[in-house]
Structures are given as structure tokens and as C-alpha cells.
Design an enzyme around this catalytic site. Structure first.
Site, PDB file in Angstrom:
ATOM      1  N   ASN A  12     -46.101   1.280   4.505  1.00 30.33           N
ATOM      2  CA  ASN A  12     -45.667   3.265   4.209  1.00 30.33           C
ATOM      3  C   ASN A  12     -45.791   3.518   5.442  1.00 30.33           C
ATOM      4  OD1 ASN A  12     -48.508   2.815   4.785  1.00 30.33           O
ATOM      5  ND2 ASN A  12     -48.623   4.836   4.032  1.00 30.33           N
ATOM      6  N   CYS A  53     -47.147   5.497   8.030  1.00 27.13           N
ATOM      7  CA  CYS A  53     -47.515   5.674   9.098  1.00 27.13           C
ATOM      8  C   CYS A  53     -48.666   4.205   9.420  1.00 27.13           C
ATOM      9  CB  CYS A  53     -48.884   6.533   9.132  1.00 27.13           C
ATOM     10  SG  CYS A  53     -47.680   8.578   8.750  1.00 27.13           S
ATOM     11  N   GLU A  80     -50.274   2.658   6.604  1.00 27.35           N
ATOM     12  CA  GLU A  80     -52.235   1.874   6.056  1.00 27.35           C
ATOM     13  C   GLU A  80     -51.487   1.596   5.032  1.00 27.35           C
ATOM     14  OE1 GLU A  80     -50.774   5.114   6.602  1.00 27.35           O
ATOM     15  OE2 GLU A  80     -51.349   6.230   5.045  1.00 27.35           O
TER      16      GLU A  80
HETATM   17  N1  UDP Z   1     -46.670  11.233   4.054  1.00 29.34           N
HETATM   18  C1  UDP Z   1     -45.552  11.388   4.141  1.00 29.34           C
HETATM   19  N2  UDP Z   1     -44.974  12.785   5.074  1.00 29.34           N
HETATM   20  C2  UDP Z   1     -45.584  13.519   6.009  1.00 29.34           C
HETATM   21  C3  UDP Z   1     -47.175  13.171   6.137  1.00 29.34           C
HETATM   22  C4  UDP Z   1     -47.581  12.026   5.304  1.00 29.34           C
HETATM   23  O1  UDP Z   1     -44.658  11.068   3.445  1.00 29.34           O
HETATM   24  O2  UDP Z   1     -45.214  14.263   6.679  1.00 29.34           O
HETATM   25  C5  UDP Z   1     -46.939  10.469   3.489  1.00 29.34           C
HETATM   26  C6  UDP Z   1     -47.064   8.831   4.659  1.00 29.34           C
HETATM   27  O3  UDP Z   1     -46.911   7.803   3.877  1.00 29.34           O
HETATM   28  C7  UDP Z   1     -48.646   8.430   4.992  1.00 29.34           C
HETATM   29  C8  UDP Z   1     -49.420   9.036   4.178  1.00 29.34           C
HETATM   30  O4  UDP Z   1     -47.950  10.105   3.329  1.00 29.34           O
HETATM   31  O5  UDP Z   1     -48.876   6.929   5.234  1.00 29.34           O
HETATM   32  C9  UDP Z   1     -50.552   9.226   4.008  1.00 29.34           C
HETATM   33  O6  UDP Z   1     -50.904  10.339   5.007  1.00 29.34           O
HETATM   34  P1  UDP Z   1     -51.677  11.409   5.763  1.00 29.34           P
HETATM   35  O7  UDP Z   1     -53.468  10.931   5.268  1.00 29.34           O
HETATM   36  O8  UDP Z   1     -52.169  12.357   6.852  1.00 29.34           O
HETATM   37  O9  UDP Z   1     -52.046  13.142   4.833  1.00 29.34           O
HETATM   38  P2  UDP Z   1     -52.301  13.830   3.919  1.00 29.34           P
HETATM   39  O10 UDP Z   1     -53.132  13.919   2.283  1.00 29.34           O
HETATM   40  O11 UDP Z   1     -53.227  13.878   4.143  1.00 29.34           O
HETATM   41  O12 UDP Z   1     -51.005  14.909   3.661  1.00 29.34           O
END
Ligand code: UDP
Length: 570
Positions: free
Chosen positions: A269, A271, A273
Site C-alpha cells: 500500500n 506507506c 506497511e
Molecule cells: N492513506 C491514504 N491517504 C492518506 C493517508 C493514508 O490512502 O491521506 C492510506 C495508506 O494506504 C496508508 C494507510 O492509509 O498506508 C494508513 O495510513 P495512516 O495510518 O497514516 O492512516 P490513519 O488511519 O491514521 O488516517
């Protein structure tokens, strides 16, 4: 609810249901009830007598106490018509016009719902090779990435959040050198993170200073050879200059592929992970470690009993999400339900270390990482096994690498997410990263600057009778506590920030979490502006040696726009 004003503002701005005039039609409390009720409802599918109200109460409590939060799309969309609850997707990009533009359309549908997409462009024929149907010349993967990027840009405005992409190219693709610098050469790929897919044979060639073959994916013909060290150095140089590309150890991702019969894992994905098969989606959730401490006579200790309970409830929650999720494509629905991957991780790890009085960059800090993550992994798998007994194992279990052991409900259980928004809502340090800054200025209206201070530091300094705005101004100015006079050495040793932590310790910490994580670990290795390319290369080699699945580095000041700036809240 221990939800801060700041968190409330984030939730109100981005997560509450709004009417056609943009007015919020639910409260923060109603949001959590909406999510808890929608996710708990899945229980009756497996047991008509299930006490759904009781499950909903435990989910609601776990979220509002900030013990655990699911990824943003679940908070935004659960119990609503769109109903798309996953953050992570990988889509295939096959080597034909139809397939390329299908992937663009599918990505747009995913972005609209708040999900992020990863793609491997390695199957696209090389630039300059022939196109049979027209007799023309192929424009290559990088030119198509610009089209994906433009589509993402257009969807940005209408969607729930900015679409994010990961673009991968294998190191043996003939266009690899163009790929390595593609983000430096054009502003047309800004909606992508990019990573080079490194193979084991490439790493061996780097080691022995040998050359390796470039293979055109369409014809399978060898089109040339490159010196592995020169390519490795080109990756390092570009990452040193701009922070990109990252690297991903493809063979390692596939060594941990739980269902190799389904084909190869080509991408993660956005980021990094979450490695996934084509058309697979995964929903993530993160446990807030700060909420899993108990007071002792002299300080704090990890509350293992509470952590175990949260892990079990969280796995139950994330497995339910797969059931009630409304997937954007039938292919994704089918693939995701075959493996039922979930990604449970942690946030607030660095803050937890502050409470425990353990420096992040120490053997003790790394040991704590292993201890916590081993528990999440062990109890997480136990709970997935328990669910398998009641609900059945994931459908591909019998052909998976787990087939000789106890049945599992989920092909993967653990992932360390960046928790960009979740950590703001929970008011803790993000993912497993060190604290970025202990104090900064917040711009408020009429251009006055408010000093914001990390609460744990503030409490510590207040307890020692040392807190003052002047001291905070000095911390902001220096970007860290390290060179500020008047703070005891023992405090400085524990309250280290991302820039105080040497790159080697960043990697050691990432490796400690990776050891007990099914999927991968989101982590950025921070370098000071003065770092050399050789130091970056050393970190890449160490990440490989210590068993990480990939790495992303960032050298301070190397990109024009930095998301976080020490001293200024943008
Ligand atoms: N992600 C996305 N757009 C964003 C931020 C995150 O598509 O602006 C997706 C992406 O796959 C990333 C995953 O959400 O790897 C997890 O990111 P994060 O943990 O920062 O998300 P949160 O749940 O805190 O918003």
C-alpha cells in the site's frame, strides 16, 4: 472521554457525517456509536444468538477510551451507505491499454472512498519497445504513472481524503534508471510514493560488485546489463537528495507470503506497511500503548493484562470489519475474503517509553519494542485461532503456509501503520516513530504564536520545578533538548527526538518490530541535513541485514516542502 480539543477538531472537520449544507449531523459520540454498532452487527452472521449490543459496547468503550482506533476509512464510512472501511489496496497493472486504464478507474473508485492504492508497474513493457497492434513505440511505465497521478489529482477534491499511491518498479526492469530519478525530474508524480523492488540476486550482485540482467517483461528478453553497485548508488543518491525512492526487498515479502499459490506479492500500500496480492485489501487498526500502562510505586509499567484484552477485542473488531465492509469492486471483495488479512499494530510507542523512562535509542528501548510486539503477535494469533474455531479458517487456509498448524481466521494479523491521523485523535506519538518535536509554535489568528509542549515533558519539568516558557522557546530554537542548558542529563537522555536518534537506532527499532509483525512496519529513518550518501547506503545495508522488508529515509531539509517543520506549525 479523554479526547482532546485538538482531536475533537480533527474529527469534526474530517469524520463527522454532514448534510448537503456542510453542517455536521452527528456528534463525536454518535460517530463512535455508529462505528461500534455497524462493526458489532457482523457477530450475528456466525451466531444468531450473539449479544450484539454487548459487543458494540465493548467496541465503543475501546475506541472512546482511546485504547484502540481503526483506520480512518472505518471511522468515516462504517454504518454509512458508502461503507468502504479499508485503508490499503493493491491493484494489478497488466501490459495492455485496457488493463492500464481499468486500473486507473479502479484506483479512482478506491480513492473516492478514502483508501490508498499500491501498484507494481513492473509488468509494463519498456520504453521504446514495439506495440504490436499499431506498430508504434511503447512509452514505458513512468509515462503511465503520470496518467495515474493526474487521475488521483482530479479525484482529490471530491473524495473523503487525498488519494495516495505507491508505485513499485523491479530493479531488473529496463526503465529502472529513469524510475529512480522520476520524482526529481518532474512534478507530475506527486501523488505517489515510489520504491524500487530489490531482489535477492541484485543484493548479492551489490555485495560481489557484479552486474545483473535487465529483462523486458513483455518479451522476457534480456535487454542489457547494469553494474549492481552503480544502480544501488543511484538509488542512494536520489534518496539522499529527495527522500525517494524507498527500497523494498521483494523476495523477502514473498518469503512471508502466506498464500504463495495465489501468485506473487508485487507491491505494498502507499506507506509501505502492507504487502498485498493483486486485488487484495486490508483494514488496519492501532492500539494506543500509552493507555496500556499502570502505575507502580515509583512510576509506570506495561499493563500486560489490559493489553492482552485489547488485542483480543481488536482482532475481533478487525475480523468483523471484513464482513461488513462494502468493497469497491467484486474482484476485491472475492480476493479479500479468501485471505481475510487484518493489520493490528500500535501507536504511542515513543510516548510509552517516556513514561517508562527508557530512551528510544537504547538496547532497553529495542527490548521493549520486541516485548510489546511479541505480545501483540502471540495474542493476536491466538485470538485469530479462536475465531477460526467459531467462524471457520480463512478460505485459503488449506493451501497456505499455515496449513499444518492450528487453523487461523486471518492470513495475516499484524501491521505497523503510520497512524498519521489516528495518532492526532489519540493525542500520542505516531506509530513506532520517536517523538518528532517536544515543543513548537502554533500559529493562531492575528499572527500570535502559541507554544505547544509535549504533555509528558511538561509534566516532567513541572515536577522538577523547571518548566518555563523561556525553556520551551530554547527547545523550539534548538529543535531538541540535547543542547539546552538547565535540563538535567537524565531527562535529556530519555526525552530524545527523531533527530537525536541516530539512523542506526532507527533501523534497529524497525527491525525489532518487524521480527514480530506478519506484514511490514511503517518507519522513516531520519538523517540530519549534514548526512553523507555513504551513511544512507550503510542504513540500507543494515536494513537488509537486520531483516527489514524495506526502508524509507529522509534527510532534513532535502525536500522543498516538509510536512512537519521543527519550530513552525504549518
Ligand atoms: N492513506 C491514504 N491517504 C492518506 C493517508 C493514508 O490512502 O491521506 C492510506 C495508506 O494506504 C496508508 C494507510 O492509509 O498506508 C494508513 O495510513 P495512516 O495510518 O497514516 O492512516 P490513519 O488511519 O491514521 O488516517
Amino acid at each position: 472521554m479523554p479526547i482532546s480539543e485538538n482531536a475533537r477538531a480533527v474529527l469534526e472537520r474530517r469524520y463527522l457525517i454532514r448534510d448537503e449544507h456542510g453542517e455536521a449531523v452527528e456528534t463525536v459520540d454518535e460517530l463512535f456509536h455508529r462505528v461500534a454498532d455497524a462493526v458489532a452487527a457482523a457477530d450475528v452472521r456466525f451466531d444468531p444468538q450473539a449479544d450484539v449490543a454487548d459487543t458494540a459496547r465493548s467496541f465503543y468503550r475501546m475506541m472512546t477510551e482511546l485504547d484502540f482506533l481503526p483506520n480512518s476509512p472505518t471511522l468515516m464510512n462504517a454504518g454509512r451507505p458508502l461503507g468502504q472501511l479499508s485503508a490499503c489496496f493493491v491493484l494489478p497493472v497488466a501490459d495492455s491499454m485496457e488493463d492500464i486504464f481499468d486500473a486507473i478507474k479502479n484506483a479512482a473508485l478506491i480513492h473516492k472512498s478514502g483508501g490508498g492504492t499500491g501498484f507494481s508497474f513492473s509488468r509494463l513493457r519498456a520504453k521504446g519497445s514495439t506495440v504490436n497492434s499499431t506498430g508504434g513505440v511503447a512509452s514505458g511505465p513512468i509515462s503511465f504513472m503520470k496518467v495515474f497521478n493526474a487521475a488521483t489529482e482530479a479525484v482529490k477534491q471530491g473524495g473523503t481524503r487525498r488519494g495516495a499511491n505507491m508505485g513499485i518498479l523491479r530493479v531488473d526492469h529496463p526503465d529502472i534508471l529513469e524510475f529512480i530519478t522520476c520524482k526529481n525530474d518532474t512534478k507530475e508524480i506527486t501523488n505517489f510514493n515510489i520504491s524500487v523492488g530489490l531482489t535477492e540476486s541484485f543484493m548479492e550482485a551489490v555485495e560481489s560488485d557484479g552486474s545483473y540482467e535487465l529483462v523486458d517483461p513483455a518479451s522476457r528478453r534480456v535487454t542489457g546489463r547494469l553494474n549492481a553497485r552503480e544502480v544501488f548508488e543511484a538509488i542512494v543518491r536520489s534518496a539522499w537528495q529527495t527522500g525517494e525512492p524507498g527500497i523494498l526487498f521483494l523476495d523477502r515479502l514473498n518469503k512471508d507470503n502466506p498464500c504463495p499459490g495465489q501468485g506473487e506479492i508485487e507491491s505494498t500500500n502507499p506507506c509501505g506497511e502492507q504487502p498485498l496480492l493483486p486485488y487484495e485489501a486490508c483494514n488496519l487498526g492501532s492500539i494506543n500503548l500509552v493507555r496500556h500502562l499502570r502505575r507502580t510505586g515509583t512510576g509506570y509499567a506495561l499493563d500486560r493484562a489490559k493489553l492482552e484484552q485489547t488485542i483480543r477485542t481488536a482482532v475481533h473488531f478487525l475480523d468483523n470489519v471484513i464482513e461488513v465492509n462494502q468493497y469497491p469492486l467484486p474482484e476485491i471483495d472475492a480476493m479479500t475474503k479468501k485471505t481475510r488479512k487484518i493489520g493490528l499494530g500500535v501507536m504511542g510507542f515513543a510516548d510509552m517509553l517516556l513514561y517508562l523512562g527508557i530512551p528510544y535509542d537504547s538496547d532497553e528501548g529495542v527490548a521493549m519494542a520486541s516485548q510489546v510486539m511479541e505480545l501483540v503477535q502471540t495474542i493476536g494469533h491466538q485470538e485469530s485461532q479462536r475465531l477460526a474455531q467459531v467462524r471457520g479458517p480463512f478460505p485459503l487456509f488449506a493451501e497456505s503456509v499455515y496449513r499444518d498448524g492450528a487453523p487461523l481466521r486471518n492470513a495475516t494479523v499484524t501491521t505497523i501503520a503510520p497512524t498519521g491521523t489516528l495518532s492526532i485523535i489519540a493525542g500520542v506519538s505516531s506509530g513506532v516513530e520517536p517523538v518528532f518535536a517536544y515543543a513548537y509554535y502554533r500559529n493562531v489568528m492575528d499572527n500570535t504564536h502559541l507554544i505547544e509542549t509535549n504533555q509528558i515533558l511538561r509534566d516532567k519539568l513541572t515536577e522538577l520545578g523547571l518548566y518555563s516558557d523561556e525553556l520551551m522557546r530554547q527547545i523550539i530554537e534548538h529543535g531538541s533538548l540535547a543542547h539546552v542548558e538547565g535540563i538535567p542529563e537524565a531527562v535529556k537522555r530519555v526525552f530524545v527526538c527523531a533527530h537525536d536518534v541516530s539512523p542506526i537506532w532507527h533501523v534497529k527499532m524497525q527491525a525489532a518490530f518487524q521480527q514480530f509483525t506478519d506484514n511490514a512496519v511503517s518507519k522513516t529513518v531520519n538523517f540530519p541535513n549534514s548526512a553523507t550518501q555513504e551513511e544512507v547506503a550503510e542504513v540500507y545495508r543494515l536494513a537488509y541485514e537486520l531483516g527489514c522488508k524495506g526502508t524509507t529515509i529522509y534527510r532534513d531539509g532535502s525536500r522543498d516542502e516538509q510536512v512537519l517543520n521543527i519550530g513552525v506549525d504549518k
